[in-house]
Design a protein around this motif. Structure first.
Motif, PDB file in Angstrom:
ATOM      1  N   GLU A   1       5.653  11.067  28.795  1.00  0.00           N
ATOM      2  CA  GLU A   1       6.975  10.508  29.049  1.00  0.00           C
ATOM      3  C   GLU A   1       7.805  10.360  27.774  1.00  0.00           C
ATOM      4  OE1 GLU A   1       4.013   7.859  31.371  1.00  0.00           O
ATOM      5  OE2 GLU A   1       3.922   9.411  29.815  1.00  0.00           O
ATOM      6  N   LYS A   2       7.138  10.450  26.598  1.00  0.00           N
ATOM      7  CA  LYS A   2       7.823  10.152  25.337  1.00  0.00           C
ATOM      8  C   LYS A   2       7.771  11.288  24.326  1.00  0.00           C
ATOM      9  CE  LYS A   2       6.703   5.225  25.879  1.00  0.00           C
ATOM     10  NZ  LYS A   2       6.041   4.036  25.277  1.00  0.00           N
ATOM     11  N   VAL A   3       7.122  12.406  24.699  1.00  0.00           N
ATOM     12  CA  VAL A   3       7.007  13.543  23.789  1.00  0.00           C
ATOM     13  C   VAL A   3       7.383  14.819  24.540  1.00  0.00           C
ATOM     14  CG1 VAL A   3       5.206  12.411  22.419  1.00  0.00           C
ATOM     15  CG2 VAL A   3       4.564  13.900  24.336  1.00  0.00           C
ATOM     16  N   ASP A   4       7.480  15.933  23.814  1.00  0.00           N
ATOM     17  CA  ASP A   4       7.748  17.233  24.435  1.00  0.00           C
ATOM     18  C   ASP A   4       6.447  18.012  24.533  1.00  0.00           C
ATOM     19  OD1 ASP A   4      10.573  16.850  24.634  1.00  0.00           O
ATOM     20  OD2 ASP A   4      10.731  17.241  22.481  1.00  0.00           O
ATOM     21  N   VAL A   5       6.200  18.574  25.713  1.00  0.00           N
ATOM     22  CA  VAL A   5       4.917  19.228  25.993  1.00  0.00           C
ATOM     23  C   VAL A   5       5.151  20.649  26.493  1.00  0.00           C
ATOM     24  CG1 VAL A   5       2.781  19.123  27.352  1.00  0.00           C
ATOM     25  CG2 VAL A   5       3.870  17.002  26.581  1.00  0.00           C
ATOM     26  N   TRP A   6       4.358  21.590  25.977  1.00  0.00           N
ATOM     27  CA  TRP A   6       4.352  22.965  26.461  1.00  0.00           C
ATOM     28  C   TRP A   6       2.966  23.288  27.006  1.00  0.00           C
ATOM     29  CZ3 TRP A   6       7.510  21.339  22.707  1.00  0.00           C
ATOM     30  CH2 TRP A   6       8.812  21.862  22.643  1.00  0.00           C
TER      31      TRP A   6
END
Length: 243
Positions: free
Chosen positions: A223-228
């Protein structure tokens, strides 16, 4: 999403004991599991097992009577026991879980709250390529994640520590507990001297047996970071609950 059990009441077939002030103030074979909300149940007990020697200061509040719990006149927890006088819970009482010293199912100590008998937690090894960035800085990159699947919650990715930027992690004093996984410790992420994301990474030093595969692995709040995942950027969830 799993069906909501809010308001459900059912028998527990376990002996439940509540420890406070060095004494077991409740020792029950007639406990009930009550879902006050959909996330997990709490233990309630029949009124005939009310620990009258350990309560004082009755106050009536809406549908229940409220009591303080006391042991040997030295340990006192105010307003922690409720006796329900109307509604579906009439004739039952409960005690605020965190106010007591310990709770036991049979002879096993339980943590935080009872486990939900309708909930499942699985940890699976994966070969997905998963990356995490914070403000454009890559902080984790692995093809060896362990994925934790928990009923009604979003899937959590656990990264080997060696696949994370440990130099960007700042130890936090925060600790949280989970009846399925155990006690978690946290890190902040500091990608620059003037910017730090608080408590966005957690890990388990000694996870409960059912989740032992995540010991020593790091998880990030999606919810608080960017994920690939496999090269595809994921939509950031608004919470940890599966929609």
């Amino acid at each position: 999403m799993a069906p909501s059990l809010t308001g459900n009441i059912e028998d527990s077939h376990k002996r439940i004991r509540v420890l406070f002030g060095g004494q077991f103030i409740v020792d029950s074979h007639k406990a009930k599991l009550v879902w006050e909300h959909r996330f997990y149940p709490l233990y309630y007990f029949p009124i005939e097992e009310l620990p009258t020697n350990f309560i004082q200061g009755k106050r009536t509040v809406e549908d229940h009577d409220l009591y303080d719990v006391v042991a040997d006149n030295t340990a006192l927890k105010e307003g922690t026991l409720k006796v329900y006088t109307s509604g579906d819970r009439a004739g039952l009482f409960n005690i605020q879980s965190g106010a007591m010293d310990a709770w036991f199912e049979e002879d096993e100590k339980i943590y935080v709250h009872p486990k939900d008998p309708y909930k499942r937690v699985d940890v699976l090894q994966s070969s997905k390529h998963i990356r995490v960035e914070v403000d454009g800085v890559e902080v984790a990159n692995t093809t060896k994640p362990r994925l934790l699947f928990e009923t009604s919650l979003i899937t959590r990715t656990y990264f080997p520590m060696t696949d994370c930027r440990l130099d960007l992690l700042v130890p936090s004093e925060l600790k949280t507990g989970c009846p399925y996984k155990g006690e978690a410790s946290y890190y902040h992420i500091s990608v620059s001297p003037n910017h730090r994301k608080e408590n966005v990474v957690w890990w388990y030093r000694n996870a409960n047996l059912e989740c032992a595969a995540i010991n020593g692995f790091l998880a990030f709040y999606d919810e608080k970071v960017d994920v690939w995942v496999d090269g595809v950027k994921q939509e950031q969830p608004s919470s940890g609950v599966r929609a």
